[in-house]
Motif scaffolding. Structure first.
Motif, PDB file in Angstrom:
ATOM      1  N   SER A 118       0.386  -2.342  84.411  1.00  9.45           N
ATOM      2  CA  SER A 118       1.075  -2.026  83.158  1.00  9.45           C
ATOM      3  C   SER A 118       2.549  -2.385  83.229  1.00  9.45           C
ATOM      4  N   LYS A 119       3.010  -3.013  82.184  1.00 10.07           N
ATOM      5  CA  LYS A 119       4.421  -3.371  82.062  1.00 10.07           C
ATOM      6  C   LYS A 119       5.220  -2.204  81.490  1.00 10.07           C
ATOM      7  N   ALA A 120       4.590  -1.459  80.595  1.00  7.47           N
ATOM      8  CA  ALA A 120       5.221  -0.294  79.974  1.00  7.47           C
ATOM      9  C   ALA A 120       4.128   0.574  79.368  1.00  7.47           C
ATOM     10  N   ILE A 121       4.475   1.828  79.096  1.00  8.37           N
ATOM     11  CA  ILE A 121       3.554   2.717  78.394  1.00  8.37           C
ATOM     12  C   ILE A 121       4.282   3.314  77.193  1.00  8.37           C
ATOM     13  N   ALA A 122       3.497   3.664  76.182  1.00  8.09           N
ATOM     14  CA  ALA A 122       4.082   4.211  74.956  1.00  8.09           C
ATOM     15  C   ALA A 122       3.236   5.369  74.453  1.00  8.09           C
ATOM     16  N   LEU A 123       3.902   6.372  73.906  1.00  6.55           N
ATOM     17  CA  LEU A 123       3.225   7.496  73.269  1.00  6.55           C
ATOM     18  C   LEU A 123       3.437   7.385  71.768  1.00  6.55           C
ATOM     19  N   ILE A 124       2.342   7.368  71.020  1.00  5.51           N
ATOM     20  CA  ILE A 124       2.407   7.313  69.563  1.00  5.51           C
ATOM     21  C   ILE A 124       2.107   8.719  69.061  1.00  5.51           C
ATOM     22  N   ILE A 125       3.121   9.397  68.549  1.00  6.60           N
ATOM     23  CA  ILE A 125       3.025  10.827  68.259  1.00  6.60           C
ATOM     24  C   ILE A 125       2.939  11.072  66.758  1.00  6.60           C
ATOM     25  N   THR A 168       8.527   6.241  73.277  1.00  2.25           N
ATOM     26  CA  THR A 168       7.885   7.223  72.403  1.00  2.25           C
ATOM     27  C   THR A 168       8.174   6.865  70.947  1.00  2.25           C
ATOM     28  N   PHE A 169       7.158   7.060  70.111  1.00  8.81           N
ATOM     29  CA  PHE A 169       7.255   6.711  68.695  1.00  8.81           C
ATOM     30  C   PHE A 169       6.774   7.884  67.849  1.00  8.81           C
ATOM     31  N   ALA A 170       7.537   8.221  66.829  1.00 15.62           N
ATOM     32  CA  ALA A 170       7.108   9.226  65.855  1.00 15.62           C
ATOM     33  C   ALA A 170       6.528   8.508  64.647  1.00 15.62           C
ATOM     34  N   GLU A 171       5.348   8.947  64.227  1.00 15.84           N
ATOM     35  CA  GLU A 171       4.765   8.390  63.011  1.00 15.84           C
ATOM     36  C   GLU A 171       5.120   9.302  61.833  1.00 15.84           C
ATOM     37  N   ASP A 172       4.165  10.048  61.287  1.00 19.05           N
ATOM     38  CA  ASP A 172       4.481  10.939  60.162  1.00 19.05           C
ATOM     39  C   ASP A 172       5.328  12.129  60.608  1.00 19.05           C
ATOM     40  N   TYR A 173       4.876  12.778  61.697  1.00 20.30           N
ATOM     41  CA  TYR A 173       5.527  14.006  62.149  1.00 20.30           C
ATOM     42  C   TYR A 173       5.713  14.002  63.666  1.00 20.30           C
ATOM     43  N   ALA A 174       6.795  14.626  64.091  1.00 24.57           N
ATOM     44  CA  ALA A 174       6.984  14.973  65.506  1.00 24.57           C
ATOM     45  C   ALA A 174       7.828  16.244  65.502  1.00 24.57           C
ATOM     46  N   LEU A 175       7.151  17.367  65.318  1.00 13.50           N
ATOM     47  CA  LEU A 175       7.836  18.642  65.137  1.00 13.50           C
ATOM     48  C   LEU A 175       7.568  19.585  66.309  1.00 13.50           C
ATOM     49  N   ALA A 192       5.801  18.681  69.578  1.00 13.78           N
ATOM     50  CA  ALA A 192       5.645  17.229  69.479  1.00 13.78           C
ATOM     51  C   ALA A 192       7.006  16.531  69.583  1.00 13.78           C
ATOM     52  N   PHE A 193       8.053  17.176  69.076  1.00 16.31           N
ATOM     53  CA  PHE A 193       9.404  16.627  69.227  1.00 16.31           C
ATOM     54  C   PHE A 193       9.817  16.658  70.697  1.00 16.31           C
ATOM     55  N   TYR A 194       9.382  17.680  71.395  1.00 14.40           N
ATOM     56  CA  TYR A 194       9.607  17.773  72.841  1.00 14.40           C
ATOM     57  C   TYR A 194       9.006  16.561  73.550  1.00 14.40           C
ATOM     58  N   LEU A 195       7.782  16.181  73.168  1.00 13.58           N
ATOM     59  CA  LEU A 195       7.146  15.000  73.756  1.00 13.58           C
ATOM     60  C   LEU A 195       7.875  13.723  73.345  1.00 13.58           C
ATOM     61  N   LEU A 196       8.354  13.687  72.110  1.00 12.57           N
ATOM     62  CA  LEU A 196       9.099  12.516  71.642  1.00 12.57           C
ATOM     63  C   LEU A 196      10.354  12.295  72.482  1.00 12.57           C
ATOM     64  N   CYS A 197      10.997  13.386  72.866  1.00 13.47           N
ATOM     65  CA  CYS A 197      12.273  13.302  73.588  1.00 13.47           C
ATOM     66  C   CYS A 197      12.123  12.826  75.030  1.00 13.47           C
ATOM     67  N   MET A 198      10.905  12.753  75.544  1.00 18.40           N
ATOM     68  CA  MET A 198      10.740  12.342  76.932  1.00 18.40           C
ATOM     69  C   MET A 198      10.834  10.829  77.106  1.00 18.40           C
ATOM     70  N   ILE A 208      13.360   5.907  72.324  1.00 15.68           N
ATOM     71  CA  ILE A 208      12.734   6.695  71.264  1.00 15.68           C
ATOM     72  C   ILE A 208      12.867   5.950  69.936  1.00 15.68           C
ATOM     73  N   PHE A 209      11.748   5.871  69.208  1.00 11.36           N
ATOM     74  CA  PHE A 209      11.747   5.201  67.914  1.00 11.36           C
ATOM     75  C   PHE A 209      11.055   6.083  66.876  1.00 11.36           C
ATOM     76  N   CYS A 210      11.486   5.948  65.639  1.00 13.22           N
ATOM     77  CA  CYS A 210      10.856   6.642  64.514  1.00 13.22           C
ATOM     78  C   CYS A 210      10.716   5.670  63.354  1.00 13.22           C
ATOM     79  N   ASN A 211       9.859   6.018  62.411  1.00 14.18           N
ATOM     80  CA  ASN A 211       9.900   5.358  61.118  1.00 14.18           C
ATOM     81  C   ASN A 211      11.029   5.983  60.304  1.00 14.18           C
ATOM     82  N   LYS A 212      11.472   5.308  59.273  1.00 11.36           N
ATOM     83  CA  LYS A 212      12.556   5.855  58.458  1.00 11.36           C
ATOM     84  C   LYS A 212      12.204   7.214  57.877  1.00 11.36           C
ATOM     85  N   THR A 213      10.947   7.378  57.498  1.00 15.95           N
ATOM     86  CA  THR A 213      10.527   8.610  56.824  1.00 15.95           C
ATOM     87  C   THR A 213       9.796   9.581  57.745  1.00 15.95           C
TER      88      THR A 213
END
Length: 248
Positions: free
Chosen positions: A47-54, A84-91, A94-100, A104-109
């Protein structure tokens, strides 16, 4: 093929994969089990990298911590960057997981934040009284029944215990997130318990690394590497499930 190319001294970097793991829904033991199964068949050396889609509104803080530890061990042991990527929600959890994430990336909304904890209980005392039902409880400890659904809200002992537990969990959550985001800007404003959208975190708080959908971001960052869903069921797993369903 990867091991063969490495054995004969060929450049293997372009054959490594970028693996993403989808974390959808409430954070419970079921999500932890899915992560465990996915990591069991995961090959970090390839693996070159891993990503979490939250995409989650939170859930169990304990299981969020278990999931975080599992991915943290993998990335540190094999020196793999974690996105780490946030889709609709990362609250909340789940925000804790996003911060690891290293990035870190999110959609605008995307709706993110709400750092905090809560404990919910259902009081059925009035229901039991209405149907003239009596519950008899025998316990040896003074705090054994604090989560019973029979205490009135005016019961100061139960209320104080629940409030103390909630506050302790919140402090632990805040501490763990601070350790992960110590080098990020405006972290104190983000950890107030407020809710933000992705555009705010990127433009106003400079907290995240960018706005974008995970496939686009990963394709731009690793144009030569294949991107695969590590949580997707294999053909073998699908076949087993199919025949098991027919045998029931």
């Amino acid at each position: 093929m990867y091991k063969f190319l490495k054995l004969i001294g060929k450049d293997t970097e372009k054959y490594k994969k970028v693996s993403f793991f989808c974390l959808q829904g409430q954070i419970t033991s079921s999500m932890t089990y899915k992560v465990y199964k996915a990591l069991k068949k995961f090959h970090p050396e390839n693996s070159k990298a891993i990503a979490l889609i939250i995409n989650s509104t939170g859930g169990s803080l304990a299981h969020a911590h278990i999931i975080q530890r599992k991915f943290d061990l993998v990335r540190k042991k094999h020196n793999i960057p974690l996105y780490t990527f946030a889709e609709d929600y990362a609250l909340s959890g789940a925000f804790y997981l996003l911060c690891m994430g290293d990035k870190i990336f999110c959609n605008k909304t995307s709706i993110v934040g709400a750092v905090g904890t809560q404990i919910q209980t259902l009081n059925i005392l009035n229901l039991l009284e209405h149907y003239k039902l009596e519950v008899r409880t025998f316990n040896s400890g003074s705090n054994e029944t604090f989560l019973q659904q029979l205490d009135p809200l005016s019961n100061n002992t139960s209320t104080n215990i629940l409030e103390n537990i909630s506050e302790q969990q919140n402090q632990q959550l805040q501490l763990q997130i601070r350790q992960m985001i110590e080098n990020r800007q405006n972290k104190e404003q983000v950890l107030t318990g407020s809710i933000f959208n992705g555009q705010q975190l990127f433009e106003d708080y400079k907290f995240i690394d960018g706005i974008g959908q995970y496939l686009n971001v990963l394709s731009n960052e690793y144009p030569q590497n294949k991107i695969e869903n590590a949580t997707q069921k294999t053909q073998r797993e699908k076949m087993i499930e199919f025949f098991e369903s027919k045998l029931k």
